[in-house]
Design an enzyme around this catalytic site. Structure first.
Site, PDB file in Angstrom:
ATOM      1  N   ASP A 155     -12.725  -4.801  -1.917  1.00 56.73           N
ATOM      2  CA  ASP A 155     -13.611  -5.979  -1.889  1.00 56.73           C
ATOM      3  C   ASP A 155     -14.908  -5.556  -1.218  1.00 56.73           C
ATOM      4  O   ASP A 155     -15.021  -4.462  -0.681  1.00 56.73           O
ATOM      5  CB  ASP A 155     -12.932  -7.107  -1.094  1.00 56.73           C
ATOM      6  CG  ASP A 155     -12.630  -6.684   0.329  1.00 56.73           C
ATOM      7  OD1 ASP A 155     -13.499  -6.869   1.185  1.00 56.73           O
ATOM      8  OD2 ASP A 155     -11.539  -6.142   0.601  1.00 56.73           O
TER       9      ASP A 155
ATOM     10  N   GLY B  61     -12.888  -2.879   2.968  1.00 52.77           N
ATOM     11  CA  GLY B  61     -14.005  -3.624   2.406  1.00 52.77           C
ATOM     12  C   GLY B  61     -15.236  -2.726   2.354  1.00 52.77           C
ATOM     13  O   GLY B  61     -15.531  -2.010   3.313  1.00 52.77           O
TER      14      GLY B  61
ATOM     15  N   MET C 188      -8.988  -2.326   9.397  1.00 50.36           N
ATOM     16  CA  MET C 188      -8.472  -2.908  10.627  1.00 50.36           C
ATOM     17  C   MET C 188      -7.596  -1.961  11.463  1.00 50.36           C
ATOM     18  O   MET C 188      -6.999  -2.398  12.441  1.00 50.36           O
ATOM     19  CB  MET C 188      -7.690  -4.189  10.294  1.00 50.36           C
ATOM     20  CG  MET C 188      -8.549  -5.233   9.594  1.00 50.36           C
ATOM     21  SD  MET C 188      -7.671  -6.750   9.151  1.00 50.36           S
ATOM     22  CE  MET C 188      -7.362  -7.446  10.764  1.00 50.36           C
ATOM     23  N   GLU C 189      -7.506  -0.677  11.081  1.00 50.73           N
ATOM     24  CA  GLU C 189      -6.587   0.213  11.799  1.00 50.73           C
ATOM     25  C   GLU C 189      -7.134   1.608  12.110  1.00 50.73           C
ATOM     26  O   GLU C 189      -6.763   2.227  13.117  1.00 50.73           O
ATOM     27  CB  GLU C 189      -5.280   0.425  10.988  1.00 50.73           C
ATOM     28  CG  GLU C 189      -4.468  -0.810  10.721  1.00 50.73           C
ATOM     29  CD  GLU C 189      -4.965  -1.609   9.509  1.00 50.73           C
ATOM     30  OE1 GLU C 189      -5.702  -1.041   8.682  1.00 50.73           O
ATOM     31  OE2 GLU C 189      -4.650  -2.806   9.418  1.00 50.73           O
TER      32      GLU C 189
ATOM     33  N   GLU D 132       0.824  -1.216   0.000  1.00 50.10           N
ATOM     34  CA  GLU D 132       0.000   0.000   0.000  1.00 50.10           C
ATOM     35  C   GLU D 132       0.857   1.264   0.000  1.00 50.10           C
ATOM     36  O   GLU D 132       0.437   2.308  -0.457  1.00 50.10           O
ATOM     37  CB  GLU D 132      -0.916   0.009   1.233  1.00 50.10           C
ATOM     38  CG  GLU D 132      -2.020  -1.034   1.171  1.00 50.10           C
ATOM     39  CD  GLU D 132      -2.810  -1.123   2.466  1.00 50.10           C
ATOM     40  OE1 GLU D 132      -4.040  -1.191   2.398  1.00 50.10           O
ATOM     41  OE2 GLU D 132      -2.194  -1.132   3.548  1.00 50.10           O
TER      42      GLU D 132
HETATM   43  N1  ADE Z   1      -9.317  -4.291   4.310  1.00 47.67           N
HETATM   44  C1  ADE Z   1      -9.650  -4.520   3.021  1.00 47.67           C
HETATM   45  N2  ADE Z   1     -10.704  -5.346   2.949  1.00 47.67           N
HETATM   46  C2  ADE Z   1     -11.052  -5.649   4.222  1.00 47.67           C
HETATM   47  C3  ADE Z   1     -12.030  -6.465   4.793  1.00 47.67           C
HETATM   48  N3  ADE Z   1     -12.886  -7.147   4.020  1.00 47.67           N
HETATM   49  N4  ADE Z   1     -12.093  -6.565   6.150  1.00 47.67           N
HETATM   50  C4  ADE Z   1     -11.221  -5.885   6.919  1.00 47.67           C
HETATM   51  N5  ADE Z   1     -10.247  -5.098   6.425  1.00 47.67           N
HETATM   52  C5  ADE Z   1     -10.164  -4.976   5.086  1.00 47.67           C
END
Ligand code: ADE
Length: 253
Positions: free
Chosen positions: A218, A80, A194-195, A14
């Site tokens: 996604d 996501g 996640m951060e 990234e």
């Molecule tokens: N980062 C990118 N896609 C993610 C997902 N599906 N869940 C958590 N972090 C992500």
């Protein structure tokens, strides 16, 4: 003199394009992490990988603030898509961030960070407005930024910028059941990662402006892992460098 700008991403892929664009950086190692200290478009910049998850991101951010004295923090990466109409290739700019896995009930309301009296942490409005303008400029020309091959490969059409709530938690969301549960628990959610909420909380503690831009990789469903790394390399990291470059070019040092 203005303080350096902190640029943070979770994964090496990234941040790769950002590091390639910084002409003169040198590495300083703190807390087992590499901090790339240098310049970009005339700004003092410190770039670093947060690593993955809230604790790693909080440690990284604390070191960035304490040891490098950055005056603002910008996080770029992938997320996501959760909100309706938030598609792969779109970009989400966080207005607020919440830890979707924080739950100290019945002692505190679900999602509230104990002893803060709040569940949501706000991104800095002025900084976010500057980044929104940069993101809009880049998204207006996806072919120019990404090249026709990437646009075709990932079926990107008319990518949009969304602004609103981003959820963070210590899990990669990769099932329809889990993403449905998130939509139910936090209906305003646009994206999950996640951060971000951890970085926002540390920046809040230190009174330092924070903003976060995430490219949707996604839909946080059963296909979430497909082509993840390739998408980051071909799309998300290219968007990140283009948006940050546009922002720093317009902003006076
Ligand atoms: N980062 C990118 N896609 C993610 C997902 N599906 N869940 C958590 N972090 C992500």
């Amino acid at each position: 003199m203005s303080r350096p700008i902190g640029l943070v991403s979770a994964l090496r892929q990234e941040l790769a394009a950002v590091l390639a664009a910084m002409p003169d950086e040198h590495i300083q190692r703190v807390a087992g992490r590499d901090f790339w200290v240098g310049h970009w478009h005339g700004h003092d910049v410190v770039a670093v990988l947060s690593r993955v998850g809230k604790v790693a991101a909080a440690t990284t951010t604390t070191a960035l603030l304490e040891r490098f004295g950055v005056g603002r923090v910008v996080f770029t990466g992938v997320a996501g898509g959760i909100g309706q109409g938030v598609r792969v290739g779109d970009v989400v700019l966080a207005r607020h961030l919440v830890q979707h896995d924080m739950n100290a009930s019945p002692l505190f309301p679900r999602h509230e960070v104990p002893l803060y009296g709040r569940s949501h942490f706000a991104a800095d409005a002025a900084l976010s407005a500057e980044l929104a303008a940069a993101a809009q400029a880049v998204l207006a020309q996806p072919h120019h930024t990404l090249g026709a091959d990437a646009v075709t490969e990932f079926a990107l059409s008319a990518p949009q910028l969304h602004q609103g709530l981003v959820d963070s938690g210590d899990r990669f969301v990769s099932s329809q059941t889990e993403s449905d549960a998130l939509r139910q628990a936090l209906p305003d959610t646009l994206a999950v990662e996640m951060e971000g909420a951890a970085v926002a909380q540390v920046c809040h503690d230190y009174g330092v402006p924070f903003a976060a831009l995430r490219t949707i990789s996604d839909r946080a469903d059963d296909t979430a892992h497909v082509d993840f790394t390739r998408f980051i390399e071909r799309v998300a990291s290219v968007y990140s460098v283009a948006m940050l470059s546009q922002w720093l070019t317009v902003r006076s040092p």
